[in-house]
Structures are given as structure tokens and as C-alpha cells.
Design a protein around this motif. Structure first.
Motif, mmCIF file in Angstrom:
data_model
loop_
_atom_site.group_PDB
_atom_site.id
_atom_site.type_symbol
_atom_site.label_atom_id
_atom_site.label_comp_id
_atom_site.label_asym_id
_atom_site.label_seq_id
_atom_site.Cartn_x
_atom_site.Cartn_y
_atom_site.Cartn_z
ATOM 1 N N VAL A 4 0.508 -0.514 0.264
ATOM 2 C CA VAL A 4 0.116 0.007 -0.136
ATOM 3 C C VAL A 4 0.642 1.290 -0.112
ATOM 4 C CG1 VAL A 4 -2.095 1.408 1.541
ATOM 5 C CG2 VAL A 4 -2.032 -1.367 1.050
ATOM 6 N N THR A 5 0.453 2.314 -1.119
ATOM 7 C CA THR A 5 1.595 3.370 -1.071
ATOM 8 C C THR A 5 0.088 4.662 -1.168
ATOM 9 O OG1 THR A 5 2.673 1.852 -2.258
ATOM 10 C CG2 THR A 5 3.461 4.175 -2.541
ATOM 11 N N GLN A 6 1.501 5.224 -0.235
ATOM 12 C CA GLN A 6 0.238 6.656 0.015
ATOM 13 C C GLN A 6 1.534 7.640 -0.455
ATOM 14 O OE1 GLN A 6 -1.505 5.643 3.829
ATOM 15 N NE2 GLN A 6 -2.600 7.377 2.808
ATOM 16 N N CYS A 23 -4.085 6.754 -2.042
ATOM 17 C CA CYS A 23 -3.683 5.759 -1.652
ATOM 18 C C CYS A 23 -3.834 4.787 -2.998
ATOM 19 C CB CYS A 23 -4.783 5.415 -0.762
ATOM 20 S SG CYS A 23 -4.668 3.164 -0.480
ATOM 21 N N GLY A 101 -0.438 1.866 4.521
ATOM 22 C CA GLY A 101 0.508 2.718 4.014
ATOM 23 C C GLY A 101 1.559 3.472 5.042
#
Lengths: 110, 111
Positions: A4-6, A23, A101
């Protein structure tokens, strides 16, 4: 493995503006996606939860959307206020495990 | 409901000492999760229970870490012996419908 990337990691916005936090996640097979708020030195407060069958959820000035096929969610904050300053984390739930994230640190400028 | 309760809120201990963190989940919740949060690694799931049974402990970093849930209203996370790199904020969360509710956390400092 779910990631998970923010982006961005931090954001400063003048008071009153509308803003969007992003997100993205790598595995679309999720049960739900949850947005949290964390104030400095505090725990996490759940803001919105979107089930995998839903496209969006709304609570007051907050609106969260979910596009599973593209692995994306957004949190829209309308008419931002200084009290909205906090770190916002998104988390995806699969197999009863949540992957978080690293959050977006939001600062609303008075 | 009082929400998820954690104790202590702050713990400072010396390297090599045993540390026990405690959690009381929300009544009626059948899932309990332990997380660790650091600046470098963010929020990491350590272990979770369903109906008091450990389901997945793959996030537990080492054998020095252990967790128990003797009943539906109480869980412990133990570190023995503690090391400076264990310094972090440890969160407990509970859920019943896959929406997680977090406690205030325990800030652990190991010197």
C-alpha cells in the motif's frame, strides 16, 4: 504480497481549499479499504470504511472512493480547516489482515 | 463503550528487561490485533487473534516477542529480553465486522 502506497508523504494546503489524498494498492483482492486519521502522539481514528462492493463512502466533509480494478482509493476533504491537520493512513483488508500505507502528513495553513 | 484500552501508556525500561503490554478489546469484538509503529517502518501487524486463538503471528519479529489472549477481554504482548530496537509505539486494535478500532497505544522506550 500486498503493498500500500500513499503519495505524497506530506502536503500543505491553505485553509478553505478542497484536497485529495491518494492511496494505491497492488492486490485488488481485498475485503475492504479503511481510511484512518492519526494525530501526533495519538492512536488511529477510523474515518471511513469502504467495502469491496462499494465505490464510495461519505461522512460530513469527507468522501472516500474505491476503484479496485485500478488499485486506487482517494480521500477527498472539502473546505479544509486547521483542525484537519493530521496524518491520514489508508489500509486494505484481506484475509482479516490489514496492510497500512505509511500515511500522508497533512498540514492546513491558517 | 470505553473503546480499546491499553496499559501502560508509556513504558521506559532498560535493555534486557521483560516488558508486558496489556490490551482490553471492545466488548463483543472477536478479533484482536497487535501492531507496532515506527518512523522507519510505519505500522506493522505483529499478530492477530480470532475468538482468543492466534491466527497469524508471522509479523512477530523474533522469539523474544510473545502474545497471549487468555479470554475475550484481555490480551498481552510480552518482550523478553527487550532491546533498544524494540522502542516503538505498540497499538492494540479490535474488530467484529472487519472495521478496526484502535487503542491509544503504548510508547515503549528501551534504553
Amino acid at each position: 504480497k500486498q503493498e500500500v502506497t500513499q503519495i505524497p508523504a506530506a502536503l500543505s494546503v491553505p485553509e478553505g481549499e478542497n484536497l485529495v489524498l491518494n492511496c494505491s494498492f497492488t492486490d485488488s483482492a481485498i475485503y475492504n479499504l479503511q481510511w484512518f486519521r492519526q494525530d501526533p502522539g495519538k492512536g488511529l481514528t477510523s474515518l471511513l470504511l469502504i467495502q469491496s462492493s462499494q465505490r464510495e463512502q461519505t461522512s460530513g466533509r469527507l468522501n472516500a472512493s474505491l476503484d479496485k480494478s485500478s488499485g486506487r482509493s482517494t480521500l477527498y476533504i472539502a473546505a479544509s480547516q486547521p483542525g484537519d491537520s493530521a496524518t491520514y493512513l489508508c489500509a486494505v483488508n484481506r484475509d482479516d489482515k490489514i496492510i497500512f500505507g505509511k500515511g500522508t502528513r497533512l498540514h492546513i495553513l491558517p | 463503550d470505553a473503546g480499546v484500552i491499553q496499559s501502560p501508556r508509556h513504558e521506559v525500561t532498560e535493555m534486557g528487561q521483560e516488558v508486558t503490554l496489556r490490551c482490553k478489546p471492545i466488548s463483543g469484538h472477536d478479533y484482536l490485533f497487535w501492531y507496532r509503529q515506527t518512523m522507519m517502518r510505519g505500522l506493522e501487524l505483529l499478530i492477530y487473534f480470532n475468538n482468543n486463538v492466534p491466527i497469524d503471528d508471522s509479523g512477530m519479529p523474533e522469539d523474544r516477542f510473545s502474545a497471549k489472549m487468555p479470554n475475550a477481554s484481555f490480551s498481552t504482548l510480552k518482550i523478553q529480553p527487550s532491546e533498544p530496537r524494540d522502542s516503538a509505539v505498540y497499538f492494540c486494535a479490535s474488530s467484529v465486522t472487519r472495521e478496526q478500532y484502535f487503542g491509544p497505544g503504548t510508547r515503549l522506550t528501551v534504553t
